[in-house]
Design a protein around this motif. Sequence first.
Motif, PDB file in Angstrom:
ATOM      1  N   ALA A   9      19.456  45.184   3.692  1.00  0.00           N
ATOM      2  CA  ALA A   9      20.411  44.017   2.900  1.00  0.00           C
ATOM      3  C   ALA A   9      21.094  44.426   3.392  1.00  0.00           C
ATOM      4  O   ALA A   9      22.553  42.994   3.441  1.00  0.00           O
ATOM      5  N   LYS A  37      20.484  39.020  11.056  1.00  0.00           N
ATOM      6  CA  LYS A  37      22.225  38.879  11.017  1.00  0.00           C
ATOM      7  C   LYS A  37      22.829  38.400   9.699  1.00  0.00           C
ATOM      8  O   LYS A  37      23.435  38.307   9.629  1.00  0.00           O
ATOM      9  N   LYS A  38      22.178  37.929   8.254  1.00  0.00           N
ATOM     10  CA  LYS A  38      22.021  37.537   6.896  1.00  0.00           C
ATOM     11  C   LYS A  38      21.786  38.653   6.705  1.00  0.00           C
ATOM     12  O   LYS A  38      21.566  39.449   5.834  1.00  0.00           O
ATOM     13  N   ARG A  39      22.854  39.754   5.936  1.00  0.00           N
ATOM     14  CA  ARG A  39      22.987  41.334   5.302  1.00  0.00           C
ATOM     15  C   ARG A  39      24.726  41.303   5.521  1.00  0.00           C
ATOM     16  O   ARG A  39      25.868  40.413   5.977  1.00  0.00           O
ATOM     17  N   GLN A  40      24.631  42.576   4.535  1.00  0.00           N
ATOM     18  CA  GLN A  40      26.764  42.453   4.441  1.00  0.00           C
ATOM     19  C   GLN A  40      26.309  44.200   5.162  1.00  0.00           C
ATOM     20  O   GLN A  40      25.273  45.372   5.090  1.00  0.00           O
ATOM     21  N   THR A  61      31.579  40.081   9.960  1.00  0.00           N
ATOM     22  CA  THR A  61      32.237  38.109   9.540  1.00  0.00           C
ATOM     23  C   THR A  61      33.300  37.951   8.430  1.00  0.00           C
ATOM     24  O   THR A  61      32.391  38.454   7.801  1.00  0.00           O
TER      25      THR A  61
END
Length: 81
Positions: A9, A37-40, A61
């Motif tokens: 995550a 790709k969906k991580r902090q 991003t």
Amino acid sequence: MSVDLDDLAVLILDEADRLLELGFNAEIQELVRLCPKKRQTMLFSATMTEEVDELIKLSLTKPLRLSADPSAKRPSTLTEE
């Protein structure tokens, strides 16, 4: 691969400038590529070199840049060791 990164995550890259200076550019790029790709992602660096800027473009991003103001006074209650 000995580590499963599917559920990662948060990716923290601390001392990014030093990691790059020590020659870990390819390893960092591979790690970023393998992370979801969906991580902090949090990237910390004492200096902002061209290499660090390239790493920012690769791994972040909508990056938010925070920097210390060297002209700001240190709080009187702060103790440094």
